[in-house]
Design an enzyme around this catalytic site. Sequence first.
Site, short mmCIF file in Angstrom:
data_model
loop_
_atom_site.label_atom_id
_atom_site.label_comp_id
_atom_site.label_asym_id
_atom_site.label_seq_id
_atom_site.Cartn_x
_atom_site.Cartn_y
_atom_site.Cartn_z
N LYS A 1 -0.99 37.21 48.85
CA LYS A 1 -0.21 38.30 49.48
C LYS A 1 1.20 38.36 48.90
CE LYS A 1 2.48 35.66 52.09
NZ LYS A 1 3.94 35.66 52.09
N ARG B 1 11.03 37.86 51.61
CA ARG B 1 12.00 37.67 50.53
C ARG B 1 11.48 38.24 49.21
NH1 ARG B 1 12.23 31.28 51.54
NH2 ARG B 1 10.01 31.76 51.32
N LYS C 1 13.57 30.10 47.48
CA LYS C 1 12.79 30.39 46.28
C LYS C 1 11.73 31.46 46.51
CE LYS C 1 14.69 27.11 43.80
NZ LYS C 1 15.61 27.47 42.75
N GLN D 1 8.07 33.04 45.59
CA GLN D 1 6.79 32.52 45.10
C GLN D 1 5.96 33.59 44.40
OE1 GLN D 1 6.03 28.64 46.72
NE2 GLN D 1 7.71 29.39 45.48
P1 NAD Z 1 12.81 27.68 50.34
O1 NAD Z 1 12.37 28.97 49.76
O2 NAD Z 1 13.85 27.71 51.39
O3 NAD Z 1 13.24 26.77 49.12
C1 NAD Z 1 14.31 25.90 49.13
C2 NAD Z 1 13.84 24.47 49.14
O4 NAD Z 1 13.44 24.06 47.82
C3 NAD Z 1 14.96 23.54 49.57
O5 NAD Z 1 14.49 22.58 50.47
C4 NAD Z 1 15.35 22.88 48.25
O6 NAD Z 1 15.89 21.59 48.43
C5 NAD Z 1 14.00 22.80 47.57
N1 NAD Z 1 14.13 22.50 46.15
C6 NAD Z 1 14.93 23.11 45.24
N2 NAD Z 1 14.79 22.51 44.03
C7 NAD Z 1 13.88 21.51 44.21
C8 NAD Z 1 13.31 20.55 43.33
N3 NAD Z 1 13.62 20.50 42.03
N4 NAD Z 1 12.39 19.69 43.84
C9 NAD Z 1 12.04 19.75 45.14
N5 NAD Z 1 12.55 20.63 46.01
C10 NAD Z 1 13.46 21.50 45.54
O7 NAD Z 1 11.52 26.88 50.92
P2 NAD Z 1 10.60 27.29 52.17
O8 NAD Z 1 11.01 28.60 52.74
O9 NAD Z 1 10.55 26.10 53.08
O10 NAD Z 1 9.18 27.54 51.50
C11 NAD Z 1 8.24 26.52 51.23
C12 NAD Z 1 6.85 27.11 51.16
O11 NAD Z 1 6.57 27.73 52.42
C13 NAD Z 1 6.67 28.21 50.10
O12 NAD Z 1 5.42 28.07 49.48
C14 NAD Z 1 6.71 29.49 50.90
O13 NAD Z 1 5.92 30.52 50.32
C15 NAD Z 1 6.10 29.05 52.21
N6 NAD Z 1 6.49 29.89 53.38
C16 NAD Z 1 7.77 30.31 53.56
C17 NAD Z 1 8.09 31.09 54.66
C18 NAD Z 1 9.48 31.59 54.93
O14 NAD Z 1 9.64 32.54 55.70
N7 NAD Z 1 10.51 30.98 54.38
C19 NAD Z 1 7.09 31.40 55.58
C20 NAD Z 1 5.80 30.95 55.37
C21 NAD Z 1 5.51 30.19 54.25
P1 13P Z 2 8.49 35.58 51.65
O1 13P Z 2 8.46 34.30 50.84
O2 13P Z 2 8.25 36.81 50.84
O3 13P Z 2 9.72 35.69 52.51
O4 13P Z 2 7.26 35.50 52.67
C1 13P Z 2 7.34 34.65 53.76
C2 13P Z 2 6.00 34.41 54.33
O5 13P Z 2 5.16 33.81 53.70
C3 13P Z 2 5.73 34.96 55.69
O6 13P Z 2 4.51 34.51 56.20
#
Ligand code: NAD
Ligand code: 13P
Length: 352
Positions: free
Chosen positions: A206, A270, A299, A301
């Site tokens: 997605k 994002r 970050k 994805q």
């Molecule tokens: P993020 O996008 O906030 O990324 C930042 C993180 O990456 C920080 O903890 C940082 O320390 C770490 N980082 C940066 N460089 C690094 C390195 N070299 N080695 C290890 N870590 C490093 O992270 P997030 O939002 O927690 O997302 C993690 C996963 O969860 C992703 O796959 C994302 O798709 C998924 N996710 C995110 C959301 C959301 O709304 N943020 C929701 C559902 C799922």
């Molecule tokens: P984004 O990384 O595009 O913010 O998506 C967050 C997400 O996975 C919501 O379920």
Amino acid sequence: PPKYKVTIVGSGNWGSVASKLIASNTLKLSSFHDEVKMWVFEETLPSGEKLTDVINQTNENVKYLPGIKLGRNVVADPDLENAVRDANMLVFVTPHQFMEGICKKLIGKIRSDAQAISLIKGMEVKKEGPCMISTLISQQLGVNCCVLMGANIANEIAVEKFSEATVGFRGNREIAENWVQLFSTPYFMVSACQDVEGVELCGTLKNIVAIAAGFVDGLDMGNNTKAAIMRIGLREMKAFSKLLFSSVKDSTFFESCGVADLITTCLGGRNRKCAEAFAKNGGKRSFDELEAEMLQGQKLQGVSTAKEVYEVLKHKGWLEMFPLFTTVHEICTGRLPPTAIVEYSEHAPKFP
Ligand code: NAD
Ligand code: 13P
């Protein structure tokens, strides 16, 4: 009976919210130790302080989730080996591109009775073919690995707005139920689904559709166009998942991890936001630049996932069957302009 000990590997935006959800439950449920460890990729803040120290002093991840208390039983630890040493429940939640390196460091360092769950949306592509992140974790570390995916924009869950999520598992339902218990709160409703590949592919794919939806927003094309792109994207998500794993169930696409996550990410994620800016600039500013400027260390994805999926499609000879996925990658790399998203998504793209 011995209590479960939980460690969270990752502390970004979603990782921090996951720690809040989990920490509220370990205090309430007698089968878990109260303390929750959270591994932090250490960094120095502009103030000169270490992020880990600030989290432990203020109980807030001031960089990735400012303004939210994580729970006093969350202990941040910058030492990966130390953070996982005693845990028998490991929650992986980092941007997907870092997991291979993290797994390598963890080989031989975790408990032999550990269970894992991945909240990570993404995949790796190897010479042998695509490898889902939960598979990477289970193969490298020799553990069972469930997944948790869903319509879960972290900042909304952080302020306790209601949402749902899906735990994907294979085999043992009891283990999945344990994860469901660890995450469920009155505002976070989790259900289990015996289709780990389907759940993880929904969450992963997605993000490519969200990039497409962002292009449509940046080009001001309106709601009908965006809905069309989401429909075509969902169709490609389902077709790709079933081609990779014939076990993937249709019903999985109707769970939170499927259509609901697609919708929320295309509305408020994002990936969408940065893709909108990319299209507004006519593709002249790169995603790396926009990510750094707009997300302050968080970050994307979707751009890397589009590349990874493109490699799989090319290798398997499937490019023409997936015009939307293909076109998103071609736009991200500058080979096609953002307007190509509607010109090509319903047609097999023909490149000059
Ligand atoms: P993020 O996008 O906030 O990324 C930042 C993180 O990456 C920080 O903890 C940082 O320390 C770490 N980082 C940066 N460089 C690094 C390195 N070299 N080695 C290890 N870590 C490093 O992270 P997030 O939002 O927690 O997302 C993690 C996963 O969860 C992703 O796959 C994302 O798709 C998924 N996710 C995110 C959301 C959301 O709304 N943020 C929701 C559902 C799922
Ligand atoms: P984004 O990384 O595009 O913010 O998506 C967050 C997400 O996975 C919501 O379920």
